[in-house]
Design a protein around this motif. Structure first.
Motif, PDB file in Angstrom:
ATOM      1  N   SER A   1       1.035  -1.390   0.196  1.00 18.68           N
ATOM      2  CA  SER A   1      -0.041   0.044  -0.004  1.00 18.68           C
ATOM      3  C   SER A   1       0.653   1.346  -0.166  1.00 18.68           C
ATOM      4  O   SER A   1       0.433   2.226  -0.693  1.00 18.68           O
ATOM      5  CB  SER A   1      -1.057   0.095   1.216  1.00 18.68           C
TER       6      SER A   1
ATOM      7  N   VAL B   1       2.158   1.860  -3.472  1.00 20.28           N
ATOM      8  CA  VAL B   1       1.098   2.281  -4.468  1.00 20.28           C
ATOM      9  C   VAL B   1       0.737   3.756  -4.283  1.00 20.28           C
ATOM     10  O   VAL B   1       0.899   4.544  -5.138  1.00 20.28           O
ATOM     11  CB  VAL B   1      -0.175   1.506  -3.996  1.00 20.28           C
TER      12      VAL B   1
ATOM     13  N   ARG C   1      -5.096   5.109  -6.098  1.00 24.11           N
ATOM     14  CA  ARG C   1      -5.926   4.133  -6.720  1.00 24.11           C
ATOM     15  C   ARG C   1      -7.642   4.677  -7.283  1.00 24.11           C
ATOM     16  O   ARG C   1      -8.408   3.885  -7.437  1.00 24.11           O
ATOM     17  CB  ARG C   1      -6.612   3.132  -5.545  1.00 24.11           C
TER      18      ARG C   1
ATOM     19  N   GLU D   1      -8.512   3.144 -10.358  1.00 25.28           N
ATOM     20  CA  GLU D   1      -8.758   1.729 -10.258  1.00 25.28           C
ATOM     21  C   GLU D   1     -10.177   1.750  -9.595  1.00 25.28           C
ATOM     22  O   GLU D   1     -11.250   0.770  -9.885  1.00 25.28           O
ATOM     23  CB  GLU D   1      -7.815   0.971  -9.123  1.00 25.28           C
TER      24      GLU D   1
END
Length: 431
Positions: free
Chosen positions: A22, A25, A147, A150
């Motif tokens: 995490s 990312v 994200r 996504e």
């Protein structure tokens, strides 16, 4: 990702590979990327089934976003919020401390936020001389921004699946309604059909359907119901085709006759104006035809007593089995579909061909069908064909039989029995 930016949890909480992933990312955010935090929150809510978080966890995330001062999430160090548990509990409508910690852990595990713990585990921020936040410890919202695309894709997939499920449910509802009513129509129209079996198959298909079925379950039931619906529709279409064929064979459209009943153009072959004039007396009652339409032998065989009455005009009867009619009139078989007659409908089809061959007018045939019924009229034409060598005018004879039927002086029974007696092999049957 810079190795110096990796943080580990405070206290006894262990570092996991997921936490490290995490952070990797979160560090890969485009420096120019920014997004409205509430739009992003709604996206997460739509994609919650894919993300794997509950409604209560989303309520905690909503509270964390409310502590972020700006409307848009942008790349930088300012994505860390540091509210106390008391403040978080207030903004989550009084959520208990243990429940709050459990849902915070769920958000971290889902990769939506990061913990950035201070050396002593407290949440706070250091400010510089200008009052700006230099460094902060709390919950990092960077994974949300990283994200975003996504999450938007996941939300779109969920919305598409929801739409497909809704459409499938609508199709299922329509198919169930159609099947129920179509089976009832088939039951009323064709009592001989096996509607109970169709009803049982319908009930078995929908019996185990849950209250909130998934798309795969709906599609499975729909595939069964679609096959059943096609079968019911096929049976109904066959009934319609049978009715159309029976109507066309017996009536062949609405043929308009001349209003002048004595017109020579409408008279049958062998029935001229003079002959038709002898059909009526001054009082309008029928009298004997001066010109013999049939031979004396056949007239004796087909003599009908007043007790041998026909049915009401337009009512079709099948007093004799089709097999008996065909034994009495075997010549009609050659004119059936494919050179054979298997049903009354085939006999009516053959009668249409014979009518044209015997020069029987359309009007005479239509009137016979109306008075005698289509099946009986077809059987009469079969009898006329069988003894056509002894009949001067087939059309005139058919009209005479129709008139006698209106006076209830004609029945087809003696005609069939006379023809059966005329065949040596059928003497025992006729007796």
């Amino acid at each position: 990702m810079e190795r110096g930016n990796v943080t580990t949890p405070f206290g006894r909480r262990a570092m996991t590979l997921g936490m490290f992933a995490s952070q990797v990312v979160a560090s890969e955010i485009d420096s120019h990327q920014s997004i409205d935090k509430w739009k992003l929150f709604r996206t997460v809510c739509e994609a919650k089934a894919i993300v794997g978080v509950s409604d209560r966890a989303l309520a905690v995330l909503n509270a964390l976003l409310s502590f972020y001062p700006k409307l848009e999430l942008t790349c930088g160090k300012g994505l860390v919020v540091f509210p106390s548990n008391n403040q978080l509990a207030l903004r989550t409508h009084g959520m208990a401390g243990t429940t709050l910690r459990r849902h915070l852990a769920a958000l971290v595990e889902a990769g939506l936020i990061l913990r950035k713990d201070s050396p002593n585990g407290k949440r706070y921020a250091r400010r510089d001389t200008k009052g700006s936040i230099g460094d902060a410890f709390g919950f990092d919202l960077s994974p949300l921004l990283a994200r975003a695309r996504e999450l938007q894709t996941a939300a779109a997939d969920v919305a598409l699946a929801r739409q497909e499920t809704q459409l499938a449910r609508e199709r299922l509802s329509l198919c169930r309604r159609d099947l129920f009513k179509l089976i009832e129509v088939l039951r009323e129209t064709d009592p001989a059909s096996d509607c109970d079996s169709l009803q049982q198959r319908y009930l078995l298909a929908v019996e185990h359907l849950p209250r909130k079925p998934a798309l795969a379950e709906i599609e499975h039931v729909l595939s069964q119901l679609d096959l059943l619906r096609a079968e019911v529709l096929n049976q109904l279409e066959k009934l319609i085709n049978l009715q159309k064929l029976a109507t066309n064979d017996s009536q062949n459209g609405c043929h308009i006759q001349s209003s002048d009943p004595d017109s020579s153009t409408e008279s049958e072959r062998g029935l001229g104006h003079e002959t038709q004039a002898g059909l009526r007396s001054n009082s309008g009652d029928s009298v004997l035809i001066e010109e013999p339409l049939i031979s004396d032998t056949l007239a004796t065989d087909l003599r009908v007593s007043p007790r041998q009455m026909a049915t009401e005009p337009g009512q079709s009867t099948q007093a004799f089995p089709l097999s008996t009619v065909l034994k009495a009139c075997p010549d009609i078989v050659d004119y059936g579909p494919g050179g054979e007659i298997r049903s009354w409908r085939d006999l009516m089809t053959a009668a249409v061909v014979v009518r044209s061959m015997l020069n029987v007018s359309q009007g005479a045939h239509d009137e016979a069908c109306r008075v005698l019924g289509p099946e009986t009229a077809a059987a009469v034409l079969a009898c006329i064909l069988q003894r056509s060598a002894h009949i001067t005018s087939a059309g005139g004879y058919l009209r005479d039989l129709t008139r006698r039927s209106l006076r209830k002086e004609f029945a087809i029974g003696p005609m069939i029995m006379a023809l059966l007696r005329s065949h040596p092999g059928n003497v025992s049957l006729a007796s």
